[in-house]
Design an enzyme around this catalytic site. Structure first.
Site, PDB file in Angstrom:
ATOM      1  CG  ASP A 183      -7.006  -5.321   6.414  1.00 49.39           C
ATOM      2  OD1 ASP A 183      -6.387  -5.270   7.503  1.00 49.39           O
ATOM      3  OD2 ASP A 183      -7.733  -4.398   6.011  1.00 49.39           O
ATOM      4  CE  LYS A 229     -11.099   0.587  10.865  1.00 46.39           C
ATOM      5  NZ  LYS A 229     -10.288   1.306   9.889  1.00 46.39           N
ATOM      6  CE  LYS A 264      -8.757  -3.285  14.510  1.00 49.28           C
ATOM      7  NZ  LYS A 264      -7.716  -3.168  13.487  1.00 49.28           N
ATOM      8  CG  ASN A 271      -0.179  -0.112   2.507  1.00 47.92           C
ATOM      9  OD1 ASN A 271       0.593   0.768   2.835  1.00 47.92           O
ATOM     10  ND2 ASN A 271      -0.355  -1.216   3.231  1.00 47.92           N
ATOM     11  CG  PHE A 318      -2.391   5.787  13.280  1.00 47.55           C
ATOM     12  CD1 PHE A 318      -1.769   5.672  14.507  1.00 47.55           C
ATOM     13  CD2 PHE A 318      -2.227   6.948  12.540  1.00 47.55           C
ATOM     14  CE1 PHE A 318      -0.983   6.703  15.000  1.00 47.55           C
ATOM     15  CE2 PHE A 318      -1.443   7.988  13.016  1.00 47.55           C
ATOM     16  CZ  PHE A 318      -0.820   7.868  14.251  1.00 47.55           C
ATOM     17  CE  LYS A 348       8.501 -12.481 -14.175  1.00 44.67           C
ATOM     18  NZ  LYS A 348       9.095 -12.167 -15.451  1.00 44.67           N
TER      19      LYS A 348
HETATM   20  N1  CTP Z   1      -3.960  -3.262  12.044  1.00 42.14           N
HETATM   21  C1  CTP Z   1      -3.247  -4.345  12.525  1.00 42.14           C
HETATM   22  N2  CTP Z   1      -3.277  -5.530  11.851  1.00 42.14           N
HETATM   23  C2  CTP Z   1      -3.991  -5.668  10.711  1.00 42.14           C
HETATM   24  C3  CTP Z   1      -4.710  -4.568  10.204  1.00 42.14           C
HETATM   25  C4  CTP Z   1      -4.674  -3.381  10.895  1.00 42.14           C
HETATM   26  O1  CTP Z   1      -2.611  -4.222  13.568  1.00 42.14           O
HETATM   27  N3  CTP Z   1      -3.978  -6.817  10.083  1.00 42.14           N
HETATM   28  C5  CTP Z   1      -3.928  -2.006  12.803  1.00 42.14           C
HETATM   29  C6  CTP Z   1      -3.257  -0.847  12.103  1.00 42.14           C
HETATM   30  O2  CTP Z   1      -1.891  -0.776  12.456  1.00 42.14           O
HETATM   31  C7  CTP Z   1      -4.014   0.342  12.627  1.00 42.14           C
HETATM   32  C8  CTP Z   1      -5.382  -0.200  12.926  1.00 42.14           C
HETATM   33  O3  CTP Z   1      -5.247  -1.600  12.993  1.00 42.14           O
HETATM   34  O4  CTP Z   1      -3.472   0.836  13.856  1.00 42.14           O
HETATM   35  C9  CTP Z   1      -6.450   0.123  11.936  1.00 42.14           C
HETATM   36  O5  CTP Z   1      -6.059  -0.193  10.640  1.00 42.14           O
HETATM   37  P1  CTP Z   1      -7.052  -0.011   9.407  1.00 42.14           P
HETATM   38  O6  CTP Z   1      -6.437  -0.650   8.207  1.00 42.14           O
HETATM   39  O7  CTP Z   1      -7.535   1.385   9.328  1.00 42.14           O
HETATM   40  O8  CTP Z   1      -8.289  -0.828   9.903  1.00 42.14           O
HETATM   41  P2  CTP Z   1      -8.726  -2.304   9.821  1.00 42.14           P
HETATM   42  O9  CTP Z   1      -8.975  -2.758  11.219  1.00 42.14           O
HETATM   43  O10 CTP Z   1      -7.788  -3.136   9.009  1.00 42.14           O
HETATM   44  O11 CTP Z   1     -10.132  -2.149   9.095  1.00 42.14           O
HETATM   45  P3  CTP Z   1     -10.501  -1.732   7.562  1.00 42.14           P
HETATM   46  O12 CTP Z   1      -9.288  -2.080   6.721  1.00 42.14           O
HETATM   47  O13 CTP Z   1     -11.674  -2.572   7.300  1.00 42.14           O
HETATM   48  O14 CTP Z   1     -10.802  -0.278   7.585  1.00 42.14           O
END
Ligand code: CTP
Length: 401
Positions: free
Chosen positions: A278, A336, A340, A209, A322, A288
């Protein structure tokens, strides 16, 4: 940041002297009262007029010129200074300070001051590694003089090696560290995660990303400046951690998960700025993946949610997450934070100009599980980091443990 601090910038005769222009300009922008002292050789590289214009103060170039500021100038300035920075510092000024020579305005001021003296060496690499220069530096360090850099890379003389003036950001950070009196995070261990993760498809391709890591690196730096022992667990980024911050580099979400869980228990404060993927490809091809007609369907599987896992295990810790959102920022963030088990979540709407992954600024809101929201305006990532840590320190003060 440096408001009402009186900083003397000594400039000596190295090609890096031109970088003092940007340093003085940054110090002024941060609110410092800056006085420049130039050695004779420095004036071959730079005119006093430039520094006078930027510092808005007289520039001292002569030992016996008519005083413009204090009665006995070198003593007056030396006493009034909160910090003396020598940028760039040649082998010559290092040797002079080491042996107590006071034969020009800069060396005399350094001898007469009780303020911290920070030297940023810049010279040819062979000169830098000359045992005489190294001994002088070691002896000055023992006496409490401070050094920052030099960095490595291409040198003005055409050679490569260690000797170039370290980046101004690092010099400014060191100055900030010296002027920061308050260390409310002394004795605390802080874990920060930053950057993106990479989820490999095959030996050459990965999913990732746009996270630059800048926000997390800023949090790590500010936590360190506030006295904490900081461990930064970072995905692949191009930036360097602030000197003093311990950094562990990982690539995938699973590696980040393992590294975070291995260290989390020891830490009182955990701030998860990382943009963790995620999903990861369900299988990783050892070879490859070759081009075929008819398209390609990738199957993805869930990565562990590191923050949710930390939330479940949380004992006497402060946990900050975050949330990067493109819609319904506050309601998603609040959800969230509650799900969490966070103390608060830093939400940013990444569609806004001046917010999100790339630039040096961010626009965030601090969202608390009980529903309180603090909107912070557009500001530098360093300032966002400071406000986040201020909030952490406040919460720490309210806890019984
Ligand atoms: N985070 C994490 N592990 C993951 C995904 C996210 O620890 N696999 C943590 C990120 O570091 C951040 C927080 O969760 O502090 C929120 O991340 P974000 O991507 O905004 O949220 P998600 O919980 O993944 O939800 P979504 O992608 O559905 O918005």
């Amino acid at each position: 940041m440096f408001k009402d601090r009186r900083i003397i910038v000594g400039i000596t005769g190295s090609i890096a002297a031109y970088k003092a222009i940007e340093l003085v300009s940054s110090l002024k922008k941060k609110g410092a009262d800056v006085y420049c002292i130039m050695t004779k050789s420095a004036q071959k590289f730079l005119t006093p007029l430039t520094l006078r214009t930027l510092s808005q103060n007289p520039v001292i170039t002569e030992m016996f010129a008519e005083p413009q500021l204090w009665n006995v100038e070198h003593v007056g300035l030396a006493e009034a200074a909160d910090l003396i920075m020598v940028v760039p510092a040649t082998a010559n000024i290092i040797a002079k300070v080491c042996y107590g020579l006071a034969d020009d305005f800069l060396s005399t001021t350094i001898m007469a001051t009780k303020a911290p003296v920070l030297l940023a060496p810049a010279m040819n690499h062979q000169m830098y590694w000359n045992p005489i220069v190294q001994e002088n530096i070691a002896s000055l360090k023992q006496r409490g003089y401070l050094f920052v850099g030099p960095g490595s890379g291409d040198l003005a003389c055409g050679a490569r090696g260690q000797g170039r003036l370290i980046e101004l950001e690092v010099i400014l950070g060191k100055a900030e560290e010296l002027l920061f009196q308050d260390k409310p995070l002394q004795g605390k261990k802080v874990l920060v995660t930053a950057g993106p993760t990479r989820e490999p498809l095959d030996p050459v391709r990965f999913l990732t990303n746009r996270s630059s890591g800048r926000m997390g690196y800023a949090v790590a730096k500010q936590a360190y400046l506030l006295g904490a022992e900081v461990l930064l667990i970072s995905g692949p980024t191009e930036i360097q951690p602030f000197p003093g911050v311990k950094c562990l580099r990982i690539e995938t979400a699973q590696e980040m998960y393992q590294a975070v869980l291995a260290h989390a228990e020891d830490c009182q404060i955990i701030i998860k700025t990382a943009a963790v993927a995620d999903y990861r490809p369900k299988s990783r091809s050892a070879e490859k993946i070759k081009k075929r007609s008819g398209g390609l369907v990738l199957e993805l599987t869930n990565n562990p949610d590191i923050l949710a896992e930390l939330g479940k295990k949380k004992k006497e810790q402060i946990l900050v997450g975050f949330a990067a959102e493109t819609e319904k920022m506050l309601s998603f963030a609040a959800e969230k934070a509650a799900q969490k088990n966070l103390d608060f979540i830093v939400a940013n709407d990444i569609t806004q100009e001046g917010a999100g992954f790339a630039g040096d600024t961010n626009i965030v809101s601090l969202v608390f599980p009980a529903g309180e929201i603090k909107n912070l305006g557009k500001m530098s990532k360093d300032d966002v980091a400071k406000l986040i840590l201020q909030e952490v320190i406040k919460i720490m003060g309210e806890k019984e443990w």
